[in-house]
Design an enzyme around this catalytic site. Structure first.
Site, short mmCIF file in Angstrom:
data_model
loop_
_atom_site.label_atom_id
_atom_site.label_comp_id
_atom_site.label_asym_id
_atom_site.label_seq_id
_atom_site.Cartn_x
_atom_site.Cartn_y
_atom_site.Cartn_z
CG LEU A 151 -2.21 -1.29 1.26
CD1 LEU A 151 -3.23 -0.84 2.26
CD2 LEU A 151 -2.53 -1.97 0.02
CG ASP A 199 9.28 -0.29 5.50
OD1 ASP A 199 9.28 -1.42 6.02
OD2 ASP A 199 7.83 -0.16 4.02
CB ILE A 200 12.34 -2.27 9.01
CG1 ILE A 200 11.74 -3.38 7.82
CG2 ILE A 200 12.37 -2.01 10.06
CD1 ILE A 200 11.40 -4.51 8.91
CG ASP A 251 13.26 -1.76 14.29
OD1 ASP A 251 11.88 -1.38 14.77
OD2 ASP A 251 13.77 -2.65 15.02
N GLY A 255 3.27 1.85 8.29
CA GLY A 255 4.35 1.00 9.03
C GLY A 255 3.42 -0.03 9.95
CG HIS A 294 -8.78 -7.68 11.00
ND1 HIS A 294 -9.72 -8.30 9.90
CD2 HIS A 294 -7.62 -6.91 9.37
CE1 HIS A 294 -9.54 -9.10 9.42
NE2 HIS A 294 -8.10 -8.26 8.95
CE1 TYR A 314 -2.36 -5.83 11.32
CE2 TYR A 314 -4.29 -6.33 10.76
CZ TYR A 314 -3.11 -5.61 10.63
OH TYR A 314 -3.36 -4.37 8.98
#
Length: 280
Positions: free
Chosen positions: A15, A34-35, A52, A73, A114, A137
């Site tokens: 995304l 991002d990592i 991180d 993230g 969710h 999650y």
């Protein structure tokens, strides 16, 4: 209006790959993070800074001078709680606290259906539906929505929480209602960024599907008006899938496969998601 600096976390994700270009066009500087070691070719005005989310100092370094943060993230699947704790729980705290300390105005967060995944689809829930997570999650999404609410109430840091249903190709009957197209995703995020005042807001990330199982009407002030409709895929999908088991929570609940798996077990493994990440 062009912002001075925006931050995008999760820029290496599927995304995130679709958000980088439109966000870069909205600001003088886009810091994508991002990592991953790198994210390939950068757009005009974009730079990449590895960080991180579980490490506060690394997150704080992203935020210096930022107007807003688009926080995508995370680990994007169900995992054992301790695997999610750093990136999905602590990471959210780090983003909000670092954004506040840097004087940022708003966080736009990739929440998820969710967070309310155990509600039945037939209930046609709105943005004010109580939390009913389907997994650890989903619990992380509940935590972050409450975190955003608290930072607005106590510290006046605005946030928009995008409860994304399913931003992936339509290849199952659930997606006929839950689909969020990439064009509508971009519109959703840009409206969350450019709406003048949002306070603490929740909105469902879903396209203009005939079978959409949620009510977004109370979030209409954000100006999100989706254009795409998954009904164009219905005949093919329904013919291939056949009748569903109406006793299966994966069919009856908003969380789909995540409502069915045991805690800590992958929900993504039960799905067929095409990795159609945008290439720069």
């Amino acid at each position: 209006m062009k912002f001075k600096k925006l931050v995008l976390t999760g820029a290496a994700g599927r995304l995130g790959s679709y958000l980088r270009e439109p966000l870069a066009a909205m600001c003088e500087e886009l810091v994508s993070s991002d990592i991953a070691e790198d994210i390939g070719k950068l757009y005009d005005g974009e730079r990449y800074q590895k960080a991180d989310l579980a490490e506060y100092d690394q997150v704080a370094a992203l935020m210096e001078g930022a107007d807003m943060v688009v926080h995508f993230g995370a680990i994007v699947d169900e995992k054992p709680f301790m695997e999610l704790l750093g990136p999905n729980f602590v990471g959210s705290y780090n983003v909000w606290e670092a954004a506040y300390q840097a004087g940022a105005r708003r966080v736009v967060y990739a929440s998820s259906i969710h967070a309310v995944g155990m509600h039945k689809k037939s209930d046609f829930i709105g943005i004010d539906a109580p939390h009913k997570p389907d997994t650890f999650y989903g619990l992380a999404k509940c935590f972050t929505e409450d975190l955003g609410s608290m930072y607005w109430d106590k510290r006046q840091l605005e946030s928009v929480h995008l409860r994304i249903l399913s931003a992936a190709q339509v290849n199952n009957s659930r997606a006929l209602g839950s689909w969020l197209s990439y064009d509508d995703l971009i519109q959703l995020v840009t409206r969350a960024v450019d709406t003048p005042s949002v306070g603490f807001s929740v909105i469902y990330g879903v396209s203009n599907n005939d079978r959409a199982p949620v009510d977004n009407s109370k979030a209409s002030f954000l100006g999100y008006r989706p254009k795409d409709n998954a009904e164009q895929f219905a005949e093919k999908v329904l013919a291939e899938e056949g009748p569903v088991d109406i006793t299966d929570p994966g069919q009856m609940c908003h969380g789909g496969p995540f409502a069915k798996v045991d805690l800590g077990e992958s929900g993504i493994a039960q799905m067929t998601i095409v990795d159609d990440k945008k290439e720069t």
